[in-house]
Design a protein around this motif. Structure first.
Motif, PDB file in Angstrom:
ATOM      1  N   ASP A  19      21.905 -26.637 -17.346  1.00 53.69           N
ATOM      2  CA  ASP A  19      20.952 -26.657 -16.233  1.00 53.69           C
ATOM      3  C   ASP A  19      19.619 -26.025 -16.605  1.00 53.69           C
ATOM      4  OD1 ASP A  19      22.168 -24.147 -16.453  1.00 53.69           O
ATOM      5  OD2 ASP A  19      21.867 -23.675 -14.338  1.00 53.69           O
ATOM      6  N   LEU A  20      19.460 -25.620 -17.859  1.00 55.58           N
ATOM      7  CA  LEU A  20      18.245 -24.958 -18.314  1.00 55.58           C
ATOM      8  C   LEU A  20      17.485 -25.835 -19.302  1.00 55.58           C
ATOM      9  CD1 LEU A  20      19.643 -21.355 -18.915  1.00 55.58           C
ATOM     10  CD2 LEU A  20      18.541 -22.256 -16.852  1.00 55.58           C
ATOM     11  N   ASP A  21      16.168 -25.608 -19.384  1.00 60.04           N
ATOM     12  CA  ASP A  21      15.331 -26.311 -20.352  1.00 60.04           C
ATOM     13  C   ASP A  21      14.981 -25.384 -21.506  1.00 60.04           C
ATOM     14  OD1 ASP A  21      15.174 -28.762 -18.992  1.00 60.04           O
ATOM     15  OD2 ASP A  21      13.593 -27.988 -17.684  1.00 60.04           O
ATOM     16  N   VAL A  22      14.823 -25.975 -22.681  1.00 59.36           N
ATOM     17  CA  VAL A  22      14.353 -25.220 -23.839  1.00 59.36           C
ATOM     18  C   VAL A  22      12.870 -24.898 -23.636  1.00 59.36           C
ATOM     19  CG1 VAL A  22      13.890 -25.281 -26.322  1.00 59.36           C
ATOM     20  CG2 VAL A  22      15.997 -26.291 -25.418  1.00 59.36           C
ATOM     21  N   ASN A  23      12.491 -23.657 -23.839  1.00 62.41           N
ATOM     22  CA  ASN A  23      11.086 -23.259 -23.815  1.00 62.41           C
ATOM     23  C   ASN A  23      10.581 -23.328 -25.257  1.00 62.41           C
ATOM     24  OD1 ASN A  23       8.667 -21.720 -23.993  1.00 62.41           O
ATOM     25  ND2 ASN A  23       9.177 -20.676 -22.088  1.00 62.41           N
ATOM     26  N   GLU A  24       9.882 -24.413 -25.595  1.00 63.61           N
ATOM     27  CA  GLU A  24       9.484 -24.633 -26.987  1.00 63.61           C
ATOM     28  C   GLU A  24       8.418 -23.647 -27.448  1.00 63.61           C
ATOM     29  OE1 GLU A  24       8.738 -28.733 -27.903  1.00 63.61           O
ATOM     30  OE2 GLU A  24      10.885 -29.214 -27.802  1.00 63.61           O
ATOM     31  N   LEU A  25       7.722 -23.028 -26.519  1.00 66.53           N
ATOM     32  CA  LEU A  25       6.766 -21.990 -26.895  1.00 66.53           C
ATOM     33  C   LEU A  25       7.510 -20.779 -27.462  1.00 66.53           C
ATOM     34  CD1 LEU A  25       3.755 -21.386 -26.889  1.00 66.53           C
ATOM     35  CD2 LEU A  25       4.015 -20.419 -24.608  1.00 66.53           C
ATOM     36  N   LYS A  26       8.597 -20.397 -26.803  1.00 66.87           N
ATOM     37  CA  LYS A  26       9.418 -19.299 -27.323  1.00 66.87           C
ATOM     38  C   LYS A  26      10.039 -19.682 -28.663  1.00 66.87           C
ATOM     39  CE  LYS A  26      10.865 -17.409 -22.804  1.00 66.87           C
ATOM     40  NZ  LYS A  26      12.023 -17.161 -21.929  1.00 66.87           N
ATOM     41  N   VAL A  27      10.503 -20.929 -28.754  1.00 68.48           N
ATOM     42  CA  VAL A  27      11.122 -21.398 -29.997  1.00 68.48           C
ATOM     43  C   VAL A  27      10.100 -21.379 -31.126  1.00 68.48           C
ATOM     44  CG1 VAL A  27      12.251 -23.341 -31.149  1.00 68.48           C
ATOM     45  CG2 VAL A  27      12.822 -22.811 -28.775  1.00 68.48           C
ATOM     46  N   GLU A  28       8.873 -21.818 -30.822  1.00 68.59           N
ATOM     47  CA  GLU A  28       7.824 -21.848 -31.853  1.00 68.59           C
ATOM     48  C   GLU A  28       7.545 -20.452 -32.402  1.00 68.59           C
ATOM     49  OE1 GLU A  28       3.181 -23.238 -32.487  1.00 68.59           O
ATOM     50  OE2 GLU A  28       4.059 -23.237 -30.476  1.00 68.59           O
ATOM     51  N   ILE A  70      21.141 -25.253 -38.865  1.00 74.05           N
ATOM     52  CA  ILE A  70      21.142 -23.826 -38.555  1.00 74.05           C
ATOM     53  C   ILE A  70      21.086 -23.720 -37.027  1.00 74.05           C
ATOM     54  CG2 ILE A  70      19.938 -21.634 -38.864  1.00 74.05           C
ATOM     55  CD1 ILE A  70      18.573 -22.983 -41.340  1.00 74.05           C
ATOM     56  N   ASN A  71      22.045 -23.078 -36.434  1.00 71.85           N
ATOM     57  CA  ASN A  71      22.183 -23.096 -34.972  1.00 71.85           C
ATOM     58  C   ASN A  71      21.831 -21.746 -34.341  1.00 71.85           C
ATOM     59  OD1 ASN A  71      23.366 -25.840 -34.889  1.00 71.85           O
ATOM     60  ND2 ASN A  71      25.028 -24.835 -36.028  1.00 71.85           N
ATOM     61  N   PHE A  72      20.914 -21.809 -33.395  1.00 70.94           N
ATOM     62  CA  PHE A  72      20.522 -20.633 -32.619  1.00 70.94           C
ATOM     63  C   PHE A  72      20.921 -20.871 -31.169  1.00 70.94           C
ATOM     64  CE2 PHE A  72      17.376 -21.069 -36.069  1.00 70.94           C
ATOM     65  CZ  PHE A  72      17.653 -19.898 -36.772  1.00 70.94           C
ATOM     66  N   ALA A  73      21.559 -19.896 -30.571  1.00 75.79           N
ATOM     67  CA  ALA A  73      22.066 -20.057 -29.201  1.00 75.79           C
ATOM     68  C   ALA A  73      21.243 -19.227 -28.225  1.00 75.79           C
ATOM     69  CB  ALA A  73      23.522 -19.645 -29.126  1.00 75.79           C
ATOM     70  N   ASP A  74      20.993 -19.810 -27.087  1.00 80.36           N
ATOM     71  CA  ASP A  74      20.303 -19.082 -26.029  1.00 80.36           C
ATOM     72  C   ASP A  74      21.266 -18.086 -25.377  1.00 80.36           C
ATOM     73  OD1 ASP A  74      17.918 -18.835 -24.239  1.00 80.36           O
ATOM     74  OD2 ASP A  74      19.422 -19.389 -22.750  1.00 80.36           O
ATOM     75  N   GLU A  75      20.711 -16.952 -24.936  1.00 72.75           N
ATOM     76  CA  GLU A  75      21.537 -15.917 -24.307  1.00 72.75           C
ATOM     77  C   GLU A  75      22.266 -16.422 -23.064  1.00 72.75           C
ATOM     78  OE1 GLU A  75      18.706 -12.893 -23.562  1.00 72.75           O
ATOM     79  OE2 GLU A  75      18.599 -12.203 -25.640  1.00 72.75           O
ATOM     80  N   SER A  76      21.760 -17.498 -22.463  1.00 72.60           N
ATOM     81  CA  SER A  76      22.387 -18.033 -21.256  1.00 72.60           C
ATOM     82  C   SER A  76      23.812 -18.504 -21.496  1.00 72.60           C
ATOM     83  CB  SER A  76      21.557 -19.198 -20.701  1.00 72.60           C
ATOM     84  OG  SER A  76      21.541 -20.282 -21.625  1.00 72.60           O
ATOM     85  N   LEU A  77      24.149 -18.814 -22.755  1.00 72.16           N
ATOM     86  CA  LEU A  77      25.522 -19.265 -23.050  1.00 72.16           C
ATOM     87  C   LEU A  77      26.552 -18.216 -22.651  1.00 72.16           C
ATOM     88  CD1 LEU A  77      25.638 -21.140 -26.475  1.00 72.16           C
ATOM     89  CD2 LEU A  77      25.461 -22.054 -24.180  1.00 72.16           C
ATOM     90  N   LYS A  78      26.149 -16.954 -22.683  1.00 74.12           N
ATOM     91  CA  LYS A  78      27.073 -15.863 -22.378  1.00 74.12           C
ATOM     92  C   LYS A  78      27.381 -15.755 -20.880  1.00 74.12           C
ATOM     93  CE  LYS A  78      25.221 -13.200 -26.269  1.00 74.12           C
ATOM     94  NZ  LYS A  78      24.459 -11.983 -26.679  1.00 74.12           N
ATOM     95  N   SER A  79      26.681 -16.563 -20.058  1.00 77.70           N
ATOM     96  CA  SER A  79      26.850 -16.456 -18.605  1.00 77.70           C
ATOM     97  C   SER A  79      27.926 -17.384 -18.054  1.00 77.70           C
ATOM     98  CB  SER A  79      25.518 -16.770 -17.905  1.00 77.70           C
ATOM     99  OG  SER A  79      25.150 -18.119 -18.130  1.00 77.70           O
ATOM    100  N   GLY A  93      19.245 -15.687 -28.990  1.00 77.75           N
ATOM    101  CA  GLY A  93      17.872 -15.324 -28.637  1.00 77.75           C
ATOM    102  C   GLY A  93      17.525 -15.813 -27.247  1.00 77.75           C
ATOM    103  N   ASP A  94      16.305 -15.525 -26.835  1.00 76.34           N
ATOM    104  CA  ASP A  94      15.808 -15.972 -25.525  1.00 76.34           C
ATOM    105  C   ASP A  94      14.981 -17.227 -25.740  1.00 76.34           C
ATOM    106  OD1 ASP A  94      14.783 -16.312 -23.018  1.00 76.34           O
ATOM    107  OD2 ASP A  94      13.438 -14.580 -23.081  1.00 76.34           O
ATOM    108  N   PHE A  95      15.570 -18.383 -25.466  1.00 75.18           N
ATOM    109  CA  PHE A  95      14.910 -19.660 -25.715  1.00 75.18           C
ATOM    110  C   PHE A  95      14.763 -20.506 -24.448  1.00 75.18           C
ATOM    111  CE2 PHE A  95      17.461 -18.742 -29.644  1.00 75.18           C
ATOM    112  CZ  PHE A  95      16.392 -18.370 -30.440  1.00 75.18           C
ATOM    113  N   ASN A  96      15.128 -19.950 -23.299  1.00 74.35           N
ATOM    114  CA  ASN A  96      15.140 -20.765 -22.081  1.00 74.35           C
ATOM    115  C   ASN A  96      13.904 -20.546 -21.212  1.00 74.35           C
ATOM    116  OD1 ASN A  96      15.573 -18.714 -19.855  1.00 74.35           O
ATOM    117  ND2 ASN A  96      17.348 -18.242 -21.124  1.00 74.35           N
TER     118      ASN A  96
END
Length: 552
Positions: free
Chosen positions: A291-300, A340-349, A378-381
């Motif tokens: 239900d969340l979108d990737v924030n590409e600015l944070k990813v960049e 290489i896989n990076f997971a958003d912290e939201s996965l823990k919810s 990381g915080d990517f959402n």
């Protein structure tokens, strides 16, 4: 320049229709407007308030060239920005129509900054700007041609810049207070964009139609959504982790919504994996709640720090090369994907997600963090309603729509370094680092924001210091025109601005004239008629107050 009986519909906001109905403006083309006399007076009143505060702060007004040479922009490596207009000259010559003036001002001050005694200094201009917006919309709120106040400051060191920056914030707050929008205007942290490689501060006015979203909490945290951060709301975290299953599905479920519909489960229970390819050919993914979108600015920011390179989203061909397929990518531990896989912290919810299985029409059920090949969290959402503050335990973040009315930047030496600005310090030694800042207010955009903010059912209730005129005299009866003219001159001698409506005939009765007065937002309405003269004078109605008879 008469008003229109109806409101034209050429924009997605009501205030633009009012501005057109009131003959404040006319559209030349998408993103470009002509200011008719009534609108130009409003624009100049806003401009003058800004100018007064800039002058009071000690900044020097000047005027830069709009047509600028290509070489200036190549010096700072900003020639190839697609949103900035280029125009051809004779032969192979090319110019830029200035969207901003960092290059102009830095090139000028290369001559004038020689000693520490020349710093700090600040100049500003109020001038038209041009930007090649992909989608000009919302009337004056987003245009390809607009009026802007842009200021630029130079400093010997960061300490001096920071003190100066506080002064700019104070001046901006005063401007918005004088314009009547201060109580609904906040300063929010935002990205620096193409102008600065550092974060900036935006002044945002809350509007229901605002194109930005501001995220806040009671601690003073105030960020544009593009940089905002929060803690994802917990979902089924108390559930027991079930065993991973690979199951058959259908080829059509290639979006989160289609997956949720197919599995008859909430969107947050879907697992979203977005794969990217770096400039050097490395693949990485961001995994987050459906239900969340990737924030590409944070990813960049994260990837540039991690790999020192840019990236773009992987193509379907790239995914096939990796051994997976669009819509079914999930980096399970046994999938052997070279990603290489990076997971958003939201996965823990949440737990027991639905995901893909890297083959068409193959899905996974009861996917948990322990089943995934994750290098780092990381915080990517992009936070949504329901997220809580990182500063105040258990406090929900507040999300409000807003429109930007100002923006201030710390530029560091991004421009002064390439232009080679140096100065001699107190010990006569050369210093090759000059700090710089820039400070913008979109004047015509601000007029659009104020029109939306102050609009009423019948017009725009401009503050008196912004309204096109302070007084509107309605004359009923040709025999009363001379009295009206005399009163107008008296008011003007007191510093008031007056429009005298002496139109006569059946088409121009009291109703039409009163309607125009309200449409134009003129705060003081005067009526001179046989009835008011019988009462001994003229009728004065101040906005929001009862009418009264004033003796001549």
């Amino acid at each position: 320049f008469s008003t229109l009986k109806t409101r034209p519909k050429i924009s997605d906001n009501i205030s633009t229709s009012i501005l057109l109905q009131g003959s404040y403006i006319r559209q030349a083309m998408a993103g470009a407007y002509e200011f008719l006399p009534m609108g130009y007076r409003v624009l100049k009143n806003i401009e003058n308030i800004i100018r007064e505060e800039m002058d009071l702060a000690g900044y020097h007004e000047m005027l830069f060239s709009i047509l600028t040479p290509k070489e200036l922009w190549e010096t700072t490596d900003r020639w190839e920005i697609p949103e900035y207009f280029k125009v051809p000259g004779w032969g192979t010559t090319e110019y830029r129509i200035a969207p901003t003036a960092e290059e102009n001002v830095t090139n000028i001050f290369k001559e004038y900054i020689q000693s520490y005694k020349d710093l700090p200094t600040c100049v500003y201009q109020i001038q038209k700007k041009f930007r090649n917006e992909k989608r000009a919309k919302s009337g004056l709120l987003r245009g390809r041609e607009f009026v802007m106040k842009d200021a630029y400051s130079f400093h010997a060191d960061i300490k001096d810049f920071e003190e100066f920056y506080k002064g700019v914030i104070k001046a901006y707050n005063t401007i918005f207070d004088r314009l009547g929008i201060a109580k609904d205007t906040v300063m929010a942290d935002a990205d620096g964009g193409a102008i600065s490689d550092k974060n900036s501060h935006e002044f945002q006015t809350f509007l229901p139609i605002g194109e930005d979203v501001i995220v806040m909490d009671s601690s003073g945290y105030c960020y544009n959504l593009e940089l905002a951060s929060g803690i994802a709301d917990e979902k089924n975290i108390s559930e027991k982790e079930e065993k991973l299953e690979i199951i058959d599905s259908v080829a059509e479920i290639v979006t989160m919504e289609k997956m949720a519909d197919y599995f008859k489960a909430p969107l947050w229970k879907m697992l979203k994996t977005v794969v990217y390819k770096t400039d050097s050919g490395k693949y990485f993914s961001i995994i987050l709640r459906g239900d969340l979108d990737v924030n590409e600015l944070k990813v960049e920011k994260f990837i540039r720090k991690k790999f020192s390179e840019g990236f773009k989203q992987a193509t379907e061909e790239d995914l096939q090369t990796l051994g997976t397929v669009r819509g079914f990518v999930t980096p399970l531990k046994n999938s052997n994907l070279k990603i290489i896989n990076f997971a958003d912290e939201s996965l823990k919810s949440a737990k027991n997600y639905f995901g893909g299985a890297n083959s068409l029409a193959k899905s996974s059920k009861n996917v948990n963090i322990s089943d995934l090949d994750i290098l780092e969290f990381g915080d990517f959402n992009e936070p949504i309603e329901g997220f809580t503050s990182r500063n105040i335990p258990n406090e929900k973040l507040v999300f409000k729509r807003a429109s930007e009315v100002g923006n201030i930047f710390h530029l560091g030496n991004k421009y002064t370094k390439p232009f080679g600005i140096t100065y001699l310090d107190e010990n006569n030694k050369t210093v090759d680092n000059v700090e710089m800042g820039c400070y913008g207010i979109g004047v015509s955009r601000l007029m659009g924001v104020m029109a939306e903010y102050f609009m009423t059912e019948n017009g725009i209730a401009w503050p008196e210091n912004v309204a096109p005129y302070t007084h509107y005299i309605i004359v009923i009866g040709e025999e009363n025109i001379e009295k009206a003219e005399k009163l107008a001159k008296e008011l003007e001698s007191e510093g008031k601005t007056v429009i005298l409506d002496d139109r006569m005939g059946k088409k121009f009765g009291f109703g039409q004239k009163a309607s125009d007065c309200e449409l134009w937002g003129i705060p003081n309405r005067i009526v001179i008629s046989p009835k008011t003269l019988d009462a001994g004078g003229y009728e004065l109605t101040k906005r929001g107050q009862e009418s009264e008879i004033i003796k001549f």
